[in-house]
Design an enzyme around this catalytic site. Structure first.
Site, mmCIF file in Angstrom:
data_model
loop_
_atom_site.group_PDB
_atom_site.id
_atom_site.type_symbol
_atom_site.label_atom_id
_atom_site.label_comp_id
_atom_site.label_asym_id
_atom_site.label_seq_id
_atom_site.Cartn_x
_atom_site.Cartn_y
_atom_site.Cartn_z
ATOM 1 N N LYS A 100 1.158 -0.941 -0.251
ATOM 2 C CA LYS A 100 -0.148 0.108 0.040
ATOM 3 C C LYS A 100 0.643 1.027 0.357
ATOM 4 O O LYS A 100 0.602 2.225 -0.126
ATOM 5 C CB LYS A 100 -0.763 -0.062 1.324
ATOM 6 C CG LYS A 100 -2.128 -0.792 1.567
ATOM 7 C CD LYS A 100 -2.551 -1.057 0.063
ATOM 8 C CE LYS A 100 -4.187 -2.099 0.166
ATOM 9 N NZ LYS A 100 -3.527 -4.277 1.296
ATOM 10 N N CYS A 214 -8.316 -6.706 4.669
ATOM 11 C CA CYS A 214 -8.657 -7.939 3.511
ATOM 12 C C CYS A 214 -9.596 -8.942 3.775
ATOM 13 O O CYS A 214 -9.265 -9.962 3.964
ATOM 14 C CB CYS A 214 -7.125 -8.173 3.207
ATOM 15 S SG CYS A 214 -6.314 -8.984 4.189
HETATM 16 C C1 LIG Z 1 -2.845 -5.539 6.623
HETATM 17 S S1 LIG Z 1 -1.072 -5.730 6.794
HETATM 18 C C2 LIG Z 1 -0.582 -4.139 5.833
HETATM 19 C C3 LIG Z 1 -0.164 -5.233 5.077
HETATM 20 C C4 LIG Z 1 0.567 -4.069 4.157
HETATM 21 N N1 LIG Z 1 0.164 -2.321 4.093
HETATM 22 C C5 LIG Z 1 0.550 -3.926 3.036
HETATM 23 O O1 LIG Z 1 0.271 -3.047 1.625
HETATM 24 O O2 LIG Z 1 1.867 -4.379 2.541
HETATM 25 C C6 LIG Z 1 -1.369 -4.943 9.082
HETATM 26 C C7 LIG Z 1 0.027 -4.862 9.262
HETATM 27 O O3 LIG Z 1 -0.095 -3.949 10.459
HETATM 28 C C8 LIG Z 1 0.500 -4.610 11.644
HETATM 29 N N2 LIG Z 1 -0.055 -4.705 13.317
HETATM 30 C C9 LIG Z 1 -0.178 -5.625 14.147
HETATM 31 N N3 LIG Z 1 -0.733 -5.781 14.818
HETATM 32 C C10 LIG Z 1 -0.378 -4.259 14.824
HETATM 33 C C11 LIG Z 1 -1.047 -2.814 15.929
HETATM 34 N N4 LIG Z 1 -1.474 -3.393 17.261
HETATM 35 N N5 LIG Z 1 -0.572 -1.835 15.579
HETATM 36 C C12 LIG Z 1 -0.743 -1.552 14.224
HETATM 37 N N6 LIG Z 1 -0.120 -2.488 13.375
HETATM 38 C C13 LIG Z 1 -0.086 -3.669 13.388
HETATM 39 C C14 LIG Z 1 1.321 -5.843 11.308
HETATM 40 O O4 LIG Z 1 2.026 -6.490 10.832
HETATM 41 C C15 LIG Z 1 0.320 -5.722 9.611
HETATM 42 O O5 LIG Z 1 2.444 -6.158 8.764
#
Ligand SMILES: C[S@@+](CC[C@H](N)C(=O)[O-])C[C@H]1O[C@@H](n2cnc3c(N)ncnc32)[C@H](O)[C@@H]1O
Length: 298
Positions: A100, A214
């Site tokens: 993203k 997602c």
């Molecule tokens: C859906 S993924 C993001 C994918 C990324 N935006 C992409 O397009 O490649 C969600 C991300 O949020 C992180 N995450 C997990 N727990 C979280 C938290 N409490 N606060 C913020 N981010 C967190 C995860 O490690 C992960 O990398």
């Protein structure tokens, strides 16, 4: 598909043939639509007419300098088509592995781009992906609550691509046990509210917040957006004309959802908010946010 998946489908649609098509797409696991960002490979057949010119269908492995992802991500980030330009600063709160952020950089060419990822072991891949795609950015590994304290109202735009139950992964053939379980969905929905609250604090007056997941459960999507609208009265919903076809029919559950049976990838959800107020000078950034630059392409 599991009884829990069927229960979700029954919540989403009255029409039985749509429910069956949804469950069949999840079971088949062949619903991905691979595309490349920044490579001219497989053409643009079957992609919506608004698809940016730097996106093309992928036929083989992703190239060294392009970013390969499912078209759903491109669909979600089309929400950025409605945000005011120029964008002085953008914050991607949950950035790894970087898809993203690459899309946001392509869409917005922000003056300052902070790609934040709280899970330390995911920072390496994030920085690697930004660097090989030539994206000039900075990275940080703060919890969203710390961002809210250290960078209040410091960004024109904030992306929250939230950690979620990931139900759409099934449509791409990725195993994801328990993704329909009520405890999984509820746990994710609560975590998303926490991340959203902190992220809202980072948006400058007149700025915007894009929330995406997602997954398909309304608790993580439209219901969380309804909660957000009530909790943060200084934010208003923004419509995305390009995504009109996918808009929720229930105004109490705002947002746009792409489903895997629609043939544009494994699916996802997106919603755009604007913080009321006039754009003005942004506050100075803490130097800690500029400590970890990633060089862009010359
Ligand atoms: C859906 S993924 C993001 C994918 C990324 N935006 C992409 O397009 O490649 C969600 C991300 O949020 C992180 N995450 C997990 N727990 C979280 C938290 N409490 N606060 C913020 N981010 C967190 C995860 O490690 C992960 O990398």
């Amino acid at each position: 598909m599991s009884a829990l998946a069927a229960r979700l489908a029954a919540r989403l649609w009255r029409d039985e043939s749509t429910r069956e098509a949804f469950l069949a797409a999840l079971s088949r696991g062949d619903g991905g639509l691979p595309v490349d960002i920044g490579a001219e490979t497989g053409g643009r057949d079957g992609l919506p007419e608004w698809t940016p010119e730097w996106v093309s269908r992928r036929t083989g492995a992703a190239g060294e300098q392009s970013y390969g992802l499912d078209f759903s991500s491109v669909w979600e980030m089309q929400a950025l088509s409605v945000v005011p330009r120029p964008v002085r600063r953008v914050l991607d709160v949950c950035a790894a592995p970087g898809g993203k952020s690459v899309l946001a950089s392509r869409h917005l060419a922000p003056g300052f781009h902070l790609a934040n990822e709280v899970v330390p072991k995911r920072l390496g891949i994030l920085r690697h992906n930004l660097s090989r795609c030539g994206i000039a950015a900075h990275t940080q590994r703060w919890d969203p609550a710390r961002l809210a304290v250290e960078a209040p109202e410091a960004f024109d735009g904030v992306l929250v691509d939230a950690p979620c139950s990931g139900q759409s992964l099934l449509a791409r053939g990725v195993e994801n046990q328990g993704c329909f379980h009520p405890a999984t969905v509820k746990g994710n929905a609560m975590r998303q509210r926490g991340i959203l609250s902190s992220s809202a604090a980072c948006v400058a007056p007149g700025g915007w917040l894009v929330y995406s997941t997602c997954t398909f459960s309304p608790d993580e999507n439209g219901k969380n957006m309804r909660w957000f609208g009530r909790r943060f009265e200084d934010f208003e919903l923004i419509e995305v004309p390009d995504l009109k076809l996918w808009e929720s029919e229930d105004p109490r559950l705002p947002g746009y959802t792409l489903y895997p049976q629609q043939g544009l990838g494994s699916g996802g959800f997106v919603c755009v908010w604007r913080k009321r107020g006039e754009r003005s000078e942004l506050p100075e950034l803490s130097t800690a946010l500029t400590e970890w630059p990633v060089a862009g392409r010359e």
